[in-house]
Design a protein around this motif. Structure first.
Motif, PDB file in Angstrom:
ATOM      1  N   SER A 250     -64.340  14.812 -11.519  1.00 30.60           N
ATOM      2  CA  SER A 250     -63.935  14.988 -12.909  1.00 30.60           C
ATOM      3  C   SER A 250     -64.501  13.895 -13.806  1.00 30.60           C
ATOM      4  O   SER A 250     -64.231  13.891 -15.000  1.00 30.60           O
ATOM      5  CB  SER A 250     -62.409  15.026 -13.004  1.00 30.60           C
ATOM      6  N   TRP A 251     -65.305  12.970 -13.251  1.00 26.03           N
ATOM      7  CA  TRP A 251     -65.867  11.900 -14.065  1.00 26.03           C
ATOM      8  C   TRP A 251     -66.772  12.458 -15.170  1.00 26.03           C
ATOM      9  O   TRP A 251     -66.964  11.839 -16.202  1.00 26.03           O
ATOM     10  CB  TRP A 251     -66.632  10.891 -13.200  1.00 26.03           C
ATOM     11  N   ILE A 252     -67.319  13.625 -14.947  1.00 32.79           N
ATOM     12  CA  ILE A 252     -68.238  14.209 -15.917  1.00 32.79           C
ATOM     13  C   ILE A 252     -67.474  14.786 -17.103  1.00 32.79           C
ATOM     14  O   ILE A 252     -67.966  14.775 -18.224  1.00 32.79           O
ATOM     15  CB  ILE A 252     -69.089  15.311 -15.241  1.00 32.79           C
ATOM     16  N   ALA A 253     -66.270  15.262 -16.884  1.00 32.66           N
ATOM     17  CA  ALA A 253     -65.518  15.941 -17.938  1.00 32.66           C
ATOM     18  C   ALA A 253     -64.185  15.235 -18.183  1.00 32.66           C
ATOM     19  O   ALA A 253     -63.131  15.753 -17.851  1.00 32.66           O
ATOM     20  CB  ALA A 253     -65.285  17.395 -17.545  1.00 32.66           C
ATOM     21  N   SER A 254     -64.249  14.064 -18.794  1.00 33.30           N
ATOM     22  CA  SER A 254     -63.016  13.322 -19.090  1.00 33.30           C
ATOM     23  C   SER A 254     -62.234  14.043 -20.186  1.00 33.30           C
ATOM     24  O   SER A 254     -62.763  14.897 -20.895  1.00 33.30           O
ATOM     25  CB  SER A 254     -63.354  11.896 -19.550  1.00 33.30           C
ATOM     26  N   LYS A 255     -60.966  13.684 -20.323  1.00 32.93           N
ATOM     27  CA  LYS A 255     -60.119  14.297 -21.359  1.00 32.93           C
ATOM     28  C   LYS A 255     -60.732  14.131 -22.748  1.00 32.93           C
ATOM     29  O   LYS A 255     -60.716  15.058 -23.553  1.00 32.93           O
ATOM     30  CB  LYS A 255     -58.727  13.658 -21.338  1.00 32.93           C
ATOM     31  N   ASP A 256     -61.261  12.936 -23.018  1.00 32.52           N
ATOM     32  CA  ASP A 256     -61.855  12.687 -24.333  1.00 32.52           C
ATOM     33  C   ASP A 256     -63.042  13.605 -24.589  1.00 32.52           C
ATOM     34  O   ASP A 256     -63.195  14.146 -25.685  1.00 32.52           O
ATOM     35  CB  ASP A 256     -62.293  11.224 -24.467  1.00 32.52           C
ATOM     36  N   LEU A 257     -63.893  13.775 -23.577  1.00 29.30           N
ATOM     37  CA  LEU A 257     -65.055  14.656 -23.746  1.00 29.30           C
ATOM     38  C   LEU A 257     -64.617  16.103 -23.953  1.00 29.30           C
ATOM     39  O   LEU A 257     -65.205  16.833 -24.750  1.00 29.30           O
ATOM     40  CB  LEU A 257     -65.985  14.572 -22.531  1.00 29.30           C
TER      41      LEU A 257
ATOM     42  N   ASN B 158     -67.754  17.548 -26.452  1.00 28.78           N
ATOM     43  CA  ASN B 158     -69.049  16.869 -26.430  1.00 28.78           C
ATOM     44  C   ASN B 158     -69.881  17.397 -25.264  1.00 28.78           C
ATOM     45  O   ASN B 158     -70.055  16.744 -24.242  1.00 28.78           O
ATOM     46  CB  ASN B 158     -68.834  15.354 -26.307  1.00 28.78           C
ATOM     47  N   TYR B 159     -70.422  18.599 -25.424  1.00 31.29           N
ATOM     48  CA  TYR B 159     -71.144  19.276 -24.350  1.00 31.29           C
ATOM     49  C   TYR B 159     -72.456  18.588 -24.018  1.00 31.29           C
ATOM     50  O   TYR B 159     -72.906  18.635 -22.879  1.00 31.29           O
ATOM     51  CB  TYR B 159     -71.368  20.741 -24.716  1.00 31.29           C
ATOM     52  N   LYS B 160     -73.049  17.938 -24.994  1.00 38.22           N
ATOM     53  CA  LYS B 160     -74.305  17.198 -24.739  1.00 38.22           C
ATOM     54  C   LYS B 160     -74.031  16.071 -23.740  1.00 38.22           C
ATOM     55  O   LYS B 160     -74.797  15.846 -22.809  1.00 38.22           O
ATOM     56  CB  LYS B 160     -74.856  16.651 -26.062  1.00 38.22           C
ATOM     57  N   LEU B 161     -72.925  15.370 -23.905  1.00 41.44           N
ATOM     58  CA  LEU B 161     -72.591  14.282 -22.989  1.00 41.44           C
ATOM     59  C   LEU B 161     -72.246  14.813 -21.604  1.00 41.44           C
ATOM     60  O   LEU B 161     -72.581  14.200 -20.597  1.00 41.44           O
ATOM     61  CB  LEU B 161     -71.449  13.431 -23.553  1.00 41.44           C
ATOM     62  N   TYR B 162     -71.568  15.995 -21.520  1.00 45.08           N
ATOM     63  CA  TYR B 162     -71.352  16.641 -20.215  1.00 45.08           C
ATOM     64  C   TYR B 162     -72.684  16.794 -19.506  1.00 45.08           C
ATOM     65  O   TYR B 162     -72.840  16.465 -18.342  1.00 45.08           O
ATOM     66  CB  TYR B 162     -70.789  18.057 -20.349  1.00 45.08           C
ATOM     67  N   SER B 163     -73.630  17.356 -20.238  1.00 42.33           N
ATOM     68  CA  SER B 163     -74.953  17.623 -19.676  1.00 42.33           C
ATOM     69  C   SER B 163     -75.632  16.322 -19.241  1.00 42.33           C
ATOM     70  O   SER B 163     -76.233  16.258 -18.167  1.00 42.33           O
ATOM     71  CB  SER B 163     -75.810  18.351 -20.707  1.00 42.33           C
ATOM     72  N   ASP B 164     -75.518  15.282 -20.060  1.00 42.77           N
ATOM     73  CA  ASP B 164     -76.113  13.984 -19.715  1.00 42.77           C
ATOM     74  C   ASP B 164     -75.489  13.409 -18.444  1.00 42.77           C
ATOM     75  O   ASP B 164     -76.194  12.905 -17.566  1.00 42.77           O
ATOM     76  CB  ASP B 164     -75.951  12.981 -20.860  1.00 42.77           C
ATOM     77  N   PHE B 165     -74.149  13.485 -18.326  1.00 41.60           N
ATOM     78  CA  PHE B 165     -73.478  12.974 -17.122  1.00 41.60           C
ATOM     79  C   PHE B 165     -73.895  13.783 -15.892  1.00 41.60           C
ATOM     80  O   PHE B 165     -74.115  13.229 -14.824  1.00 41.60           O
ATOM     81  CB  PHE B 165     -71.958  13.017 -17.274  1.00 41.60           C
ATOM     82  N   ALA B 166     -73.979  15.097 -16.057  1.00 41.90           N
ATOM     83  CA  ALA B 166     -74.391  15.939 -14.928  1.00 41.90           C
ATOM     84  C   ALA B 166     -75.806  15.589 -14.505  1.00 41.90           C
ATOM     85  O   ALA B 166     -76.092  15.443 -13.316  1.00 41.90           O
ATOM     86  CB  ALA B 166     -74.288  17.414 -15.303  1.00 41.90           C
TER      87      ALA B 166
END
Length: 131
Positions: free
Chosen positions: A66-73, A78-86
């Motif tokens: 779940s590190w990729i999809a934190s509550k704040d994200l 913030n789908y761009k940041l999801y993609s960056d973390f992935a």
């Protein structure tokens, strides 16, 4: 593990992976379950910092976290940041795996990668599967 094998389940979720012994536990399971071709999907304690250690194991078919999809994200959408973390997670997983075999990794390569969002019990996780 034994019961799941008897029922024909060769791929098994391992949760909470780190609390059950993490890498050491999975290493210990390689010998006894290798002939049964049991593969694990460790979740719980897997992070961007240790993903490569897990994906290096031959009895690990995927990892989740779940590190990729934190509550704040999630709240910020913030789908761009999801993609960056992935992408960062996949690069780290592949870099460690390929370094072991003397190859280099080109950042941003997604070939052979399938990203799946898993939503269980209201919590979103990314299941990073690699081929």
């Amino acid at each position: 593990i034994e019961l799941a094998c008897e029922q024909g389940f060769a791929i098994q979720k391992l949760f909470p992976a780190e609390q059950l012994g993490g890498i050491a536990f999975l290493n210990a399971m390689q010998g006894p379950y290798d002939q049964l071709k049991v593969k694990f999907i460790p979740m719980g304690g897997v992070s961007i910092n240790n993903i490569g250690h897990y994906t290096n194991l031959k009895n690990v078919i995927a990892v989740g976290g779940s590190w990729i999809a934190s509550k704040d994200l999630i709240n910020d959408k913030n789908y761009k940041l999801y993609s960056d973390f992935a992408e960062t997670s996949i690069c780290r997983a592949n870099r460690r795996k390929q370094r072991k075999h003397g190859k280099s990794v080109e950042a941003g390569k997604w070939k052979g990668i399938d990203r799946t969002v898993v939503n269980r019990f209201g919590k979103k996780s990314i299941l990073v599967k690699y081929l």
